[in-house]
Design an enzyme around this catalytic site. Structure first.
Site, PDB file in Angstrom:
ATOM      1  N   THR A  62       0.841  -1.190   0.000  1.00 43.19           N
ATOM      2  CA  THR A  62       0.000   0.000   0.000  1.00 43.19           C
ATOM      3  C   THR A  62       0.880   1.245   0.000  1.00 43.19           C
ATOM      4  O   THR A  62       2.039   1.202   0.405  1.00 43.19           O
ATOM      5  CB  THR A  62      -0.931   0.046   1.235  1.00 43.19           C
ATOM      6  N   ASP A  63       0.314   2.328  -0.447  1.00 44.59           N
ATOM      7  CA  ASP A  63       0.996   3.623  -0.440  1.00 44.59           C
ATOM      8  C   ASP A  63       0.825   4.280   0.924  1.00 44.59           C
ATOM      9  O   ASP A  63       0.079   3.804   1.780  1.00 44.59           O
ATOM     10  CB  ASP A  63       0.415   4.530  -1.521  1.00 44.59           C
TER      11      ASP A  63
END
Length: 81
Positions: A62-63
């Site tokens: 995930t960012d």
């Protein structure tokens, strides 16, 4: 087989997290990440020795600031969970 002939066990862990205060899921130098926190806890609890984490794998990423439901991580250790 691990060091001293001990059997390595392979584990898959499922993690839910709120990513608001993290710089993403993957390890980054000098940044707080989900993977970094998991590695820190596993080392603290004796599942890894020093920096021997070469087989720690993430199945998701995930960012920064992104939450995750059922993020998967795998690792091997001589110590049973």
């Amino acid at each position: 087989m691990g060091s001293l002939g001990l059997v390595l066990r392979r584990y898959l862990i499922k993690v839910w997290y709120l990513g608001t205060n993290f710089a993403g899921s993957q390890r980054q130098p000098n940044k707080r990440t989900i993977e970094g926190e998991l590695l820190h806890i596993l080392k603290k609890e004796g599942y890894f020795q020093a920096e021997i984490t070469f087989d720690f794998k993430a199945a998701t990423r995930t960012d920064a600031g992104v939450h995750a439901y059922e993020a998967l991580f795998a690792f091997s250790t001589e110590k049973p969970l």
